[in-house]
Write a protein that holds these residues in place. Structure first.
Motif, PDB file in Angstrom:
ATOM      1  N   ILE A 156       0.839  -1.205   0.000  1.00  0.00           N
ATOM      2  CA  ILE A 156       0.000   0.000   0.000  1.00  0.00           C
ATOM      3  C   ILE A 156       0.876   1.258   0.000  1.00  0.00           C
ATOM      4  CG2 ILE A 156      -1.757   1.299   1.258  1.00  0.00           C
ATOM      5  CD1 ILE A 156      -2.760  -1.298  -0.052  1.00  0.00           C
ATOM      6  N   ASP A 157       1.940   1.245   0.798  1.00  0.00           N
ATOM      7  CA  ASP A 157       2.865   2.391   0.821  1.00  0.00           C
ATOM      8  C   ASP A 157       3.452   2.632  -0.563  1.00  0.00           C
ATOM      9  OD1 ASP A 157       2.424   2.783   3.505  1.00  0.00           O
ATOM     10  OD2 ASP A 157       4.270   1.794   4.159  1.00  0.00           O
ATOM     11  N   ALA A 158       3.833   1.552  -1.254  1.00  0.00           N
ATOM     12  CA  ALA A 158       4.411   1.678  -2.594  1.00  0.00           C
ATOM     13  C   ALA A 158       3.387   2.227  -3.580  1.00  0.00           C
ATOM     14  CB  ALA A 158       4.921   0.323  -3.063  1.00  0.00           C
ATOM     15  N   LEU A 159       2.137   1.789  -3.466  1.00  0.00           N
ATOM     16  CA  LEU A 159       1.078   2.295  -4.346  1.00  0.00           C
ATOM     17  C   LEU A 159       0.833   3.783  -4.105  1.00  0.00           C
ATOM     18  CD1 LEU A 159      -1.433  -0.695  -4.095  1.00  0.00           C
ATOM     19  CD2 LEU A 159      -0.049  -0.077  -6.087  1.00  0.00           C
ATOM     20  N   GLU A 160       0.854   4.176  -2.840  1.00  0.00           N
ATOM     21  CA  GLU A 160       0.662   5.605  -2.529  1.00  0.00           C
ATOM     22  C   GLU A 160       1.824   6.442  -3.047  1.00  0.00           C
ATOM     23  OE1 GLU A 160       0.084   5.460   1.683  1.00  0.00           O
ATOM     24  OE2 GLU A 160      -2.079   5.085   1.515  1.00  0.00           O
ATOM     25  N   GLY A 201       2.711  10.380  -9.684  1.00  0.00           N
ATOM     26  CA  GLY A 201       1.904  10.461 -10.895  1.00  0.00           C
ATOM     27  C   GLY A 201       1.863   9.175 -11.696  1.00  0.00           C
ATOM     28  N   ALA A 202       2.422   8.097 -11.156  1.00  0.00           N
ATOM     29  CA  ALA A 202       2.409   6.820 -11.867  1.00  0.00           C
ATOM     30  C   ALA A 202       1.073   6.096 -11.722  1.00  0.00           C
ATOM     31  CB  ALA A 202       3.537   5.932 -11.359  1.00  0.00           C
ATOM     32  N   LEU A 203       0.266   6.538 -10.771  1.00  0.00           N
ATOM     33  CA  LEU A 203      -1.089   6.039 -10.556  1.00  0.00           C
ATOM     34  C   LEU A 203      -2.006   7.223 -10.307  1.00  0.00           C
ATOM     35  CD1 LEU A 203      -1.038   2.923  -8.145  1.00  0.00           C
ATOM     36  CD2 LEU A 203      -1.841   2.979 -10.503  1.00  0.00           C
ATOM     37  N   PRO A 204      -3.241   7.167 -10.789  1.00  0.00           N
ATOM     38  CA  PRO A 204      -4.164   8.274 -10.526  1.00  0.00           C
ATOM     39  C   PRO A 204      -4.584   8.322  -9.057  1.00  0.00           C
ATOM     40  CG  PRO A 204      -5.290   6.498 -11.679  1.00  0.00           C
ATOM     41  CD  PRO A 204      -3.836   6.137 -11.666  1.00  0.00           C
ATOM     42  N   GLU A 205      -4.980   9.491  -8.590  1.00  0.00           N
ATOM     43  CA  GLU A 205      -5.482   9.647  -7.226  1.00  0.00           C
ATOM     44  C   GLU A 205      -6.884   9.048  -7.112  1.00  0.00           C
ATOM     45  OE1 GLU A 205      -3.878  10.843  -4.663  1.00  0.00           O
ATOM     46  OE2 GLU A 205      -2.071  11.471  -5.749  1.00  0.00           O
ATOM     47  N   ASP A 216       7.267 -16.431  -2.205  1.00  0.00           N
ATOM     48  CA  ASP A 216       6.810 -16.521  -0.824  1.00  0.00           C
ATOM     49  C   ASP A 216       5.420 -15.920  -0.642  1.00  0.00           C
ATOM     50  OD1 ASP A 216       9.279 -17.632  -0.148  1.00  0.00           O
ATOM     51  OD2 ASP A 216      10.158 -15.650   0.162  1.00  0.00           O
ATOM     52  N   MET A 217       5.174 -14.821  -1.346  1.00  0.00           N
ATOM     53  CA  MET A 217       3.882 -14.143  -1.278  1.00  0.00           C
ATOM     54  C   MET A 217       3.536 -13.611  -2.658  1.00  0.00           C
ATOM     55  SD  MET A 217       3.992 -11.990   2.313  1.00  0.00           S
ATOM     56  CE  MET A 217       4.418 -12.787   3.860  1.00  0.00           C
ATOM     57  N   ALA A 218       2.258 -13.322  -2.854  1.00  0.00           N
ATOM     58  CA  ALA A 218       1.800 -12.752  -4.120  1.00  0.00           C
ATOM     59  C   ALA A 218       0.785 -11.658  -3.829  1.00  0.00           C
ATOM     60  CB  ALA A 218       1.179 -13.834  -4.990  1.00  0.00           C
ATOM     61  N   THR A 219       0.768 -10.643  -4.695  1.00  0.00           N
ATOM     62  CA  THR A 219      -0.234  -9.588  -4.545  1.00  0.00           C
ATOM     63  C   THR A 219      -1.006  -9.411  -5.845  1.00  0.00           C
ATOM     64  OG1 THR A 219      -0.650  -7.251  -4.027  1.00  0.00           O
ATOM     65  CG2 THR A 219       1.451  -7.779  -5.104  1.00  0.00           C
ATOM     66  N   ASN A 220      -2.284  -9.139  -5.703  1.00  0.00           N
ATOM     67  CA  ASN A 220      -3.171  -8.914  -6.848  1.00  0.00           C
ATOM     68  C   ASN A 220      -3.321  -7.443  -7.177  1.00  0.00           C
ATOM     69  OD1 ASN A 220      -4.615  -8.002  -4.654  1.00  0.00           O
ATOM     70  ND2 ASN A 220      -6.497  -9.113  -5.133  1.00  0.00           N
ATOM     71  N   ALA A 221      -2.484  -6.584  -6.576  1.00  0.00           N
ATOM     72  CA  ALA A 221      -2.655  -5.128  -6.671  1.00  0.00           C
ATOM     73  C   ALA A 221      -2.874  -4.643  -8.096  1.00  0.00           C
ATOM     74  CB  ALA A 221      -1.452  -4.432  -6.046  1.00  0.00           C
ATOM     75  N   ALA A 222      -2.015  -5.051  -9.013  1.00  0.00           N
ATOM     76  CA  ALA A 222      -2.114  -4.561 -10.388  1.00  0.00           C
ATOM     77  C   ALA A 222      -3.409  -5.015 -11.044  1.00  0.00           C
ATOM     78  CB  ALA A 222      -0.910  -5.040 -11.190  1.00  0.00           C
ATOM     79  N   MET A 223      -3.842  -6.241 -10.738  1.00  0.00           N
ATOM     80  CA  MET A 223      -5.041  -6.781 -11.368  1.00  0.00           C
ATOM     81  C   MET A 223      -6.306  -6.056 -10.906  1.00  0.00           C
ATOM     82  SD  MET A 223      -3.582  -8.971 -13.274  1.00  0.00           S
ATOM     83  CE  MET A 223      -4.996  -9.835 -13.952  1.00  0.00           C
ATOM     84  N   VAL A 224      -6.404  -5.735  -9.620  1.00  0.00           N
ATOM     85  CA  VAL A 224      -7.628  -5.100  -9.112  1.00  0.00           C
ATOM     86  C   VAL A 224      -7.655  -3.591  -9.358  1.00  0.00           C
ATOM     87  CG1 VAL A 224      -7.939  -6.881  -7.364  1.00  0.00           C
ATOM     88  CG2 VAL A 224      -6.723  -4.792  -6.762  1.00  0.00           C
TER      89      VAL A 224
END
Length: 581
Positions: A12-16, A22-26, A45-53
């Motif tokens: 979440i910190d990386a997404l913010e 400006g790499a992601l919209p607000e 070890d772990m996976a995230t769906n961040a980009a997909m959702v």
């Protein structure tokens, strides 16, 4: 310590940060961003769906989001590798120190490791067992009792304020039948010949009740009409049966916080008050129900009744609360009882019913929704049937009960710990086969033995450490040089331990304590596999001769497994084994 929550916070910190650059919209909602174990352990070890959702709301390609996010995450020392797969899945490989720190956290947390504040102190009422007070608990009640009790413990573990409650069904005609059955045993105690007609309870468990009644009143009720003895024997017999039920529950390790009497709702205005609440919301009316769908019963006739407009709250049809003769239906006191729960200030309600109550789910949920204005959720869990086997054959009925197998039959055969664990080896709504031979079998196929053996094996390791002069208390082990845990098999055990806090929260969120039993079996498997690898590779043995520091690190890993098993068994109400016999 919840490592999955920690890494999700990192995501979440990386997404913010990407938004700030400006790499992601607000304005994106991150609530559906998850971090979880990958389906295939080979992927990381772990996976995230961040980009997909986030791709659709961000109007971006998921792969573009994943590539940027991977770069951000790789900058953190906790992440060794961040790899994009397929259209935008992101797999993470974490630094070994994180898994080593999980071992330390488990040892420092003890039985509180994995405990959560998810429930935030909200008040939850868990009602379970609630058997008619007409005899000993049977095997179906056993499953409901174990499930409800484990669920209550699980919810407590994740931060809810839990009340365990038993609803005594002592307001219906069945207690009159009980009184008449006890009267027959009372007559029998006086030497009279009696016959148990259909509808009475012939079980031997009523013999001592009839004899005790004789001691209490002598021949005062002999040859007297029901107008003389029915009310008094009903009260006497009900209390005798509740004493029996409490003793059965105690044998299983179940203790209730509250016993609530259905009878207390009658003649006290509580039923009337609950229905007045619904009437004030325009949900009570006089009407005629449509005939049942399908073949119409021969005795069905249209008649006006007092109805609850339960279809306004998700039910299939409206439900009668008062019969045409003015008496209450069975549903009316149940509405009043749940209204009482709502007025007691519970934030959520859970009812554990037998499978035969499936038709009651929608109407009860509708009632609670209406009474609480939708503010108090009701979750109803149905426990399916249990089939008992012994020597490959169905287990015969109990003479003591007359018509069914009792809880005591089961507990006396295998003990409370085995009974409880086995009852949780299937999801509550799946049928369960309980084989008396198999549940006592000492093999991997018996999950009770397999998990208990893992805990006992760790206890044996600690004894061996003491014999070798190695200090192995939890504080010392937590301070050991855990960087010595570097083999893939050791890291694999630590990874399974790391899943515990996440698993507990998922189980608590879904009201599914069977997940605990499943997880413990998997964790035990990891421990056993590591132990057997030590037979081939001596560097994996927990006690390394002449090397106390390395031994303490390896023993710390084993002890962390035992800590989690102990905590998990505690939720299930099972005592961890110190040794196997």
């Amino acid at each position: 310590m919840n490592l999955f929550s920690e890494i999700r916070a990192l995501v979440i910190d990386a997404l913010e940060a990407m938004q700030a650059e400006g790499a992601l919209p607000e304005g994106l909602d991150f609530k559906n961003v998850a971090v979880e174990p990958p389906r295939d352990a080979l992927h990381g070890d772990m996976a995230t769906n961040a980009a997909m959702v986030l791709a659709k709301p961000a109007k971006m390609k998921p792969r573009d989001i994943a590539d940027t996010l991977a770069g951000k995450l790789a900058e953190d020392a906790r992440v060794d590798v961040a790899e994009v797969a397929g259209p935008g899945f992101l797999n993470l490989r974490l630094a070994p120190v994180l898994w080593q720190n999980v071992v330390k956290a488990a040892l420092e947390g003890g039985n509180d490791f994995g405990r959560s504040t998810m429930g935030a102190g909200k008040k939850v009422n868990v009602e379970y067992v609630s058997a008619n007070p007409t005899g000993p608990l049977h095997v179906g009640h056993t499953r409901g009792a174990v499930f409800g009790d484990a669920l209550a413990s699980l919810l407590d573990f994740v931060g809810f304020d839990v009340t365990r409650e038993y609803y005594i069904n002592d307001g219906g005609a069945q207690v009159d039948v009980l009184a008449r059955s006890v009267y027959l045993r009372y007559q029998e105690a006086h030497g009279q010949e009696v016959a148990f007609e259909d509808g009475t309870y012939p079980g031997d468990y009523l013999i001592p009740v009839g004899e005790a009644l004789k001691e209490r009143v002598g021949d005062a009720y002999l040859d007297k009409g029901e107008d003389v003895w029915l009310a008094e024997i009903r009260e006497y017999a009900t209390e005798a049966m509740m004493d029996l039920i409490r003793a059965d529950l105690k044998a299983l390790g179940v203790t209730m916080d509250e016993f609530y009497s259905e009878k207390s709702l009658y003649g006290t205005g509580r039923i009337e008050s609950a229905l007045a609440e619904l009437e004030g919301k325009g949900l009570i009316y006089e009407g005629v129900l449509e005939p049942p769908k399908g073949k119409k019963p021969e005795d069905w006739e249209p008649r006006e009744q007092t109805l609850f407009r339960s279809t306004d709250h998700g039910d299939d049809v409206d439900r009668p609360v008062k019969k045409s003769d003015g008496s209450w239906t069975y549903f009316a006191p149940d509405i009043a009882y749940h209204y009482d729960k709502v007025t007691r200030g519970f934030d959520a309600l859970i009812d554990v019913f037998g499978a035969d109550h499936g038709g009651y789910v929608k109407r009860m949920k509708a009632a609670v929704s209406a009474l609480s204005d939708g503010n108090v959720p009701l979750d109803i869990k149905l426990t399916q049937l249990v089939k008992l086997f012994k020597n490959g054959e169905p287990f015969k009925m109990s003479k003591r009960a007359g018509t069914f197998i009792t809880l005591r039959d089961v507990v006396d055969q295998v003990g409370p710990d085995v009974t409880r664990f086995v009852m949780l080896t299937r999801k509550n709504d799946a049928p369960l086969d309980f084989d008396f031979d198999k549940v006592l079998e000492q093999s991997k196929d018996n999950p009770v033995f397999y998990v208990q053996y893992a805990h006992a094996r760790v206890c044996s390791v600690l004894k061996n450490a003491a014999s070798a002069g190695i200090t192995a208390d939890d504080a010392t082990l937590a301070g050991a040089d855990l960087s010595k845990l570097s083999h893939d098999a050791e890291i694999g055990v630590a990874k399974k331990i790391a899943e515990w806090p996440r698993l507990v929260e998922i189980a608590g969120r879904t009201n599914e304590p069977h997940r605990i039993a499943f997880y413990l079996y998997e964790l035990a498997g990891e421990l056993h596999a590591l132990y057997y690898k030590g037979n081939e590779d001596t560097s994996l043995r927990f006690v390394q001769e002449g090397d106390a520091a390395t031994s303490q690190a390896k023993i710390a890993l084993a002890r962390a497994v035992a800590v989690v098993i102990s905590a998990g068994l505690g939720i299930l109400g099972v005592t961890p084994a110190q040794e196997m016999r």
